[in-house]
Scaffold this motif. Sequence first.
Motif, PDB file in Angstrom:
ATOM      1  N   GLN A  22       0.926  -1.144  -0.207  1.00  0.00           N
ATOM      2  CA  GLN A  22      -0.131  -0.018  -0.131  1.00  0.00           C
ATOM      3  C   GLN A  22       0.929   1.127   0.095  1.00  0.00           C
ATOM      4  O   GLN A  22       0.620   2.257  -0.735  1.00  0.00           O
ATOM      5  N   TRP A  26       1.011   4.232  -2.926  1.00  0.00           N
ATOM      6  CA  TRP A  26       0.755   5.510  -2.630  1.00  0.00           C
ATOM      7  C   TRP A  26       2.242   6.314  -3.232  1.00  0.00           C
ATOM      8  O   TRP A  26       2.077   7.479  -3.694  1.00  0.00           O
ATOM      9  N   VAL A  75      -7.278   8.387  -1.849  1.00  0.00           N
ATOM     10  CA  VAL A  75      -8.351   7.703  -1.150  1.00  0.00           C
ATOM     11  C   VAL A  75      -8.816   6.604  -1.776  1.00  0.00           C
ATOM     12  O   VAL A  75      -9.160   5.528  -1.045  1.00  0.00           O
ATOM     13  N   THR A  76      -8.804   6.533  -3.092  1.00  0.00           N
ATOM     14  CA  THR A  76      -9.109   5.390  -4.081  1.00  0.00           C
ATOM     15  C   THR A  76      -8.079   4.142  -3.820  1.00  0.00           C
ATOM     16  O   THR A  76      -8.466   2.983  -3.425  1.00  0.00           O
ATOM     17  N   GLN A  78      -6.261   3.818  -1.073  1.00  0.00           N
ATOM     18  CA  GLN A  78      -6.277   3.288   0.346  1.00  0.00           C
ATOM     19  C   GLN A  78      -7.641   2.487   0.450  1.00  0.00           C
ATOM     20  O   GLN A  78      -7.440   1.157   1.197  1.00  0.00           O
ATOM     21  N   ARG A  79      -8.662   2.653  -0.075  1.00  0.00           N
ATOM     22  CA  ARG A  79      -9.706   1.772  -0.311  1.00  0.00           C
ATOM     23  C   ARG A  79      -9.521   0.354  -0.643  1.00  0.00           C
ATOM     24  O   ARG A  79      -9.800  -0.779  -0.348  1.00  0.00           O
ATOM     25  N   TRP A  80      -8.746   0.320  -1.995  1.00  0.00           N
ATOM     26  CA  TRP A  80      -8.227  -0.707  -2.676  1.00  0.00           C
ATOM     27  C   TRP A  80      -7.512  -1.588  -1.908  1.00  0.00           C
ATOM     28  O   TRP A  80      -7.462  -2.922  -1.722  1.00  0.00           O
ATOM     29  N   TRP A  81      -6.450  -0.855  -1.221  1.00  0.00           N
ATOM     30  CA  TRP A  81      -5.535  -1.844  -0.727  1.00  0.00           C
ATOM     31  C   TRP A  81      -5.990  -2.005   0.866  1.00  0.00           C
ATOM     32  O   TRP A  81      -5.557  -3.105   1.493  1.00  0.00           O
ATOM     33  N   THR A  82      -7.004  -1.452   1.422  1.00  0.00           N
ATOM     34  CA  THR A  82      -7.706  -1.974   2.721  1.00  0.00           C
ATOM     35  C   THR A  82      -8.479  -3.342   2.308  1.00  0.00           C
ATOM     36  O   THR A  82      -8.687  -4.013   3.320  1.00  0.00           O
ATOM     37  N   GLN A  83      -9.039  -3.260   1.129  1.00  0.00           N
ATOM     38  CA  GLN A  83      -9.803  -4.576   0.897  1.00  0.00           C
ATOM     39  C   GLN A  83      -8.833  -5.569   0.460  1.00  0.00           C
ATOM     40  O   GLN A  83      -9.197  -6.946   0.919  1.00  0.00           O
ATOM     41  N   GLU A  85      -4.861  -6.073   1.274  1.00  0.00           N
ATOM     42  CA  GLU A  85      -3.381  -5.481   1.767  1.00  0.00           C
ATOM     43  C   GLU A  85      -2.508  -6.391   0.842  1.00  0.00           C
ATOM     44  O   GLU A  85      -1.170  -5.720   0.869  1.00  0.00           O
TER      45      GLU A  85
END
Length: 235
Positions: A22, A26, A75-76, A78-83, A85
């Motif tokens: 992640q 970024w 923001v996008t 972060q959402r992808w890699w929160t789903q 890792e």
Amino acid sequence: MRQTMRVTPFQHTICPPVCRLQDAAWNYAHGGWRVLPLYGLVADGSCACGQLQCSQPGQHPRLVDGVQRATTDSVTLQRWWTQDEQANIGIATGDGLVVIDVDPLRGGFLEHFRQLYAIPETAMTRTEQGNWQLYFTYNRTLTLRTTKNKLGPGIDTYGEGGYVVAPPSLLTQGRVSWINTATPARLPAVILPFLLGSHLYSPAWSTREQHPSPAARELARLLLSRSAIPDCEVN
């Protein structure tokens, strides 16, 4: 009245091999590269996509729209890699970034390629399988194509609509890694005609004498002169 437009070059950013996927995603996006999530690998080394015989384990997009969804939006990302890792990282090519892949298993020789086209030092990655991937910038007003074996045996290019797997993504042979901290160099002008159109010339590496038509020669000359325009000035 003549108008000018600033074409900002990509900013190269290196993420250490130990950083989280992640964080690396970024980092690339912050430097101006469009990023997309790829399926990672599960514990047994198979692709997280769940296909029993996946042909590209760890290398194909998690998103339905694939590379078209690549973004620099934090923001996008972060959402992808929160789903997920462990999602691998894809960097979209085109729009000023082209990557040349040299595959020794298919006959690609890095040093020969460098000498043939007078390749300058540039950002480069390597996979555990042995592929070298060289990153270059070019004028965004041009459209460079994705090609296969156009510049030589085992040498592919990734341009508009393509993507490459970026460090520190994990593949079946090991992690993709940066092998230097160089900034992506400008793509040598001699390579441009072979990526701008598929019918101007035969493969650049052919030992046979080339006989492009007069129209093709003139078009190539104009394209090369266009590429020589400074980044900061475009009609």
